[in-house]
Design a protein around this motif. Structure first.
Motif, PDB file in Angstrom:
ATOM      1  N   ASP A 130       0.680  -1.265  -0.024  1.00 55.76           N
ATOM      2  CA  ASP A 130       0.017   0.034   0.128  1.00 55.76           C
ATOM      3  C   ASP A 130       0.731   1.324  -0.039  1.00 55.76           C
ATOM      4  O   ASP A 130       0.620   2.202  -0.795  1.00 55.76           O
ATOM      5  N   TRP A 131       2.135   1.148   0.859  1.00 56.76           N
ATOM      6  CA  TRP A 131       2.855   2.313   0.747  1.00 56.76           C
ATOM      7  C   TRP A 131       3.481   2.588  -0.478  1.00 56.76           C
ATOM      8  O   TRP A 131       3.604   3.727  -1.085  1.00 56.76           O
ATOM      9  N   LEU A 132       3.871   1.485  -1.203  1.00 57.36           N
ATOM     10  CA  LEU A 132       4.464   1.646  -2.838  1.00 57.36           C
ATOM     11  C   LEU A 132       3.668   2.355  -3.621  1.00 57.36           C
ATOM     12  O   LEU A 132       3.911   2.871  -4.509  1.00 57.36           O
ATOM     13  N   SER A 133       2.110   1.835  -3.413  1.00 59.31           N
ATOM     14  CA  SER A 133       1.386   2.265  -4.475  1.00 59.31           C
ATOM     15  C   SER A 133       0.876   3.442  -4.239  1.00 59.31           C
ATOM     16  O   SER A 133       0.586   4.323  -5.215  1.00 59.31           O
ATOM     17  N   ARG A 134       1.300   4.246  -2.886  1.00 59.65           N
ATOM     18  CA  ARG A 134       1.114   5.712  -2.891  1.00 59.65           C
ATOM     19  C   ARG A 134       2.131   6.552  -3.362  1.00 59.65           C
ATOM     20  O   ARG A 134       2.017   7.774  -3.489  1.00 59.65           O
ATOM     21  N   GLN A 135       3.234   5.721  -3.690  1.00 60.13           N
ATOM     22  CA  GLN A 135       4.478   6.560  -4.087  1.00 60.13           C
ATOM     23  C   GLN A 135       4.178   6.946  -5.570  1.00 60.13           C
ATOM     24  O   GLN A 135       3.484   6.386  -6.243  1.00 60.13           O
ATOM     25  N   ASP A 136       5.263   7.609  -6.093  1.00 52.31           N
ATOM     26  CA  ASP A 136       5.135   7.822  -7.764  1.00 52.31           C
ATOM     27  C   ASP A 136       5.523   6.928  -8.286  1.00 52.31           C
ATOM     28  O   ASP A 136       6.454   6.343  -8.261  1.00 52.31           O
ATOM     29  N   PRO A 137       4.683   6.400  -9.043  1.00 52.40           N
ATOM     30  CA  PRO A 137       4.723   4.994  -9.981  1.00 52.40           C
ATOM     31  C   PRO A 137       6.108   5.364 -10.693  1.00 52.40           C
ATOM     32  O   PRO A 137       6.718   4.152 -11.155  1.00 52.40           O
ATOM     33  N   VAL A 138       6.170   6.308 -11.415  1.00 52.70           N
ATOM     34  CA  VAL A 138       7.183   6.464 -12.418  1.00 52.70           C
ATOM     35  C   VAL A 138       8.471   6.275 -11.610  1.00 52.70           C
ATOM     36  O   VAL A 138       9.383   5.608 -12.168  1.00 52.70           O
ATOM     37  N   LEU A 139       8.521   7.137 -10.569  1.00 45.35           N
ATOM     38  CA  LEU A 139       9.857   6.959  -9.770  1.00 45.35           C
ATOM     39  C   LEU A 139      10.275   5.687  -9.270  1.00 45.35           C
ATOM     40  O   LEU A 139      11.218   4.950  -9.375  1.00 45.35           O
ATOM     41  N   THR A 140       9.220   4.792  -8.787  1.00 45.76           N
ATOM     42  CA  THR A 140       9.420   3.502  -8.159  1.00 45.76           C
ATOM     43  C   THR A 140       9.680   2.818  -9.128  1.00 45.76           C
ATOM     44  O   THR A 140      10.795   1.839  -8.912  1.00 45.76           O
ATOM     45  N   ARG A 141       9.115   2.585 -10.435  1.00 49.07           N
ATOM     46  CA  ARG A 141       9.474   1.753 -11.421  1.00 49.07           C
ATOM     47  C   ARG A 141      11.010   2.151 -11.970  1.00 49.07           C
ATOM     48  O   ARG A 141      11.752   1.202 -12.393  1.00 49.07           O
ATOM     49  N   ALA A 142      11.455   3.397 -12.165  1.00 51.99           N
ATOM     50  CA  ALA A 142      12.456   3.623 -12.628  1.00 51.99           C
ATOM     51  C   ALA A 142      13.581   3.116 -11.448  1.00 51.99           C
ATOM     52  O   ALA A 142      14.872   2.595 -11.897  1.00 51.99           O
ATOM     53  N   VAL A 189      17.959  -0.549 -10.342  1.00 53.05           N
ATOM     54  CA  VAL A 189      18.588  -1.552  -9.246  1.00 53.05           C
ATOM     55  C   VAL A 189      18.784  -2.966 -10.169  1.00 53.05           C
ATOM     56  O   VAL A 189      19.733  -3.657  -9.868  1.00 53.05           O
ATOM     57  N   GLY A 190      17.626  -3.391 -10.722  1.00 52.03           N
ATOM     58  CA  GLY A 190      17.736  -4.788 -11.447  1.00 52.03           C
ATOM     59  C   GLY A 190      18.771  -4.595 -12.492  1.00 52.03           C
ATOM     60  O   GLY A 190      19.446  -5.604 -12.705  1.00 52.03           O
ATOM     61  N   LEU A 191      19.043  -3.670 -13.362  1.00 47.41           N
ATOM     62  CA  LEU A 191      20.003  -3.498 -14.243  1.00 47.41           C
ATOM     63  C   LEU A 191      21.180  -3.724 -13.652  1.00 47.41           C
ATOM     64  O   LEU A 191      22.382  -4.279 -14.277  1.00 47.41           O
ATOM     65  N   LEU A 192      21.581  -2.857 -12.400  1.00 48.01           N
ATOM     66  CA  LEU A 192      22.883  -2.967 -11.692  1.00 48.01           C
ATOM     67  C   LEU A 192      23.166  -4.434 -11.396  1.00 48.01           C
ATOM     68  O   LEU A 192      24.279  -4.748 -11.335  1.00 48.01           O
TER      69      LEU A 192
END
Length: 200
Positions: free
Chosen positions: A59-71, A76-79
């Motif tokens: 729920d906390w993640l869903s309230r954050q900026d989705p673009v920033l979270t996905r970025a 992190v995944g690429l690194l």
């Protein structure tokens, strides 16, 4: 005092691999211990019944900026992917076995191959009294050659005599042949065991 390239090659270490394995194992162990603590209800019976993906965290993640979270997740995944790929390729990389140029003058170049160096040193090492077998690898770089030796000693061999002859004859001859003042060498000794005898 900094170690030369040849010295590092002669004493090639598995320390980076061991550190990575230790850290990975420690993280996995900590996660497993945390899962057991939560599963046994030591942090509360209600917490043990909740799903692994905590609804509060989701729920906390869903309230954050989705673009920033996905970025952030993509970066992190690429690194992690690049780090894993680099480590994989580093582990598969063969150890260099450089040839040594004795004379670089135009028209009279003389180059000794790594296999020729290894064979010559191995032949000299196996001639030492008390050595049954030898394995030699030429490592380092063309400018700073080094050697890695493994000697199998016969039972009852005098280690002091073997070491003295190796240093004063075999390695001295190698330094002279390669025209170098210093030839870093890592030596591994394998002590022979007594021959087994059949009981009749």
């Amino acid at each position: 005092m900094t170690r030369s390239v040849a010295a590092k090659a002669a004493a090639r270490s598995n320390r980076p691999d061991r550190v990575l394995t230790f850290v990975t194992g420690l993280v996995v162990f900590a996660l497993g211990a945390l899962a057991l603590v939560v599963g046994f209800g030591w942090l509360g019976a209600y917490r043990a019944q909740r799903p692994v993906l905590d609804p509060i965290a989701l729920d906390w993640l869903s309230r954050q900026d989705p673009v920033l979270t996905r970025a952030v997740a993509i970066v992190v995944g690429l690194l992690l992917f690049v780090l894993g790929l680099w480590w994989f390729l580093r582990s598969l990389r063969p150890e260099p076995r450089p040839d040594v140029a004795l004379d670089r003058a135009p028209g009279r170049e003389v180059t000794v191959s790594a296999s020729a160096i290894a064979d010559a040193v191995r032949t000299d090492a196996e001639a030492i009294d008390g050595v049954s077998r030898a394995r030699v690898r030429s490592v380092g770089s063309a400018e700073h050659p080094a050697l890695r030796l493994t000697l199998w000693l016969r039972e009852g061999s005098d280690l002091r005599d073997v070491w003295h002859e190796l240093d004063t004859q075999v390695l001295a001859r190698a330094r002279e042949a390669l025209d170098v003042a210093v030839l870093p060498t890592a030596v591994r000794l394998e002590l022979g065991s007594a021959e087994r005898r059949r009981v009749r």
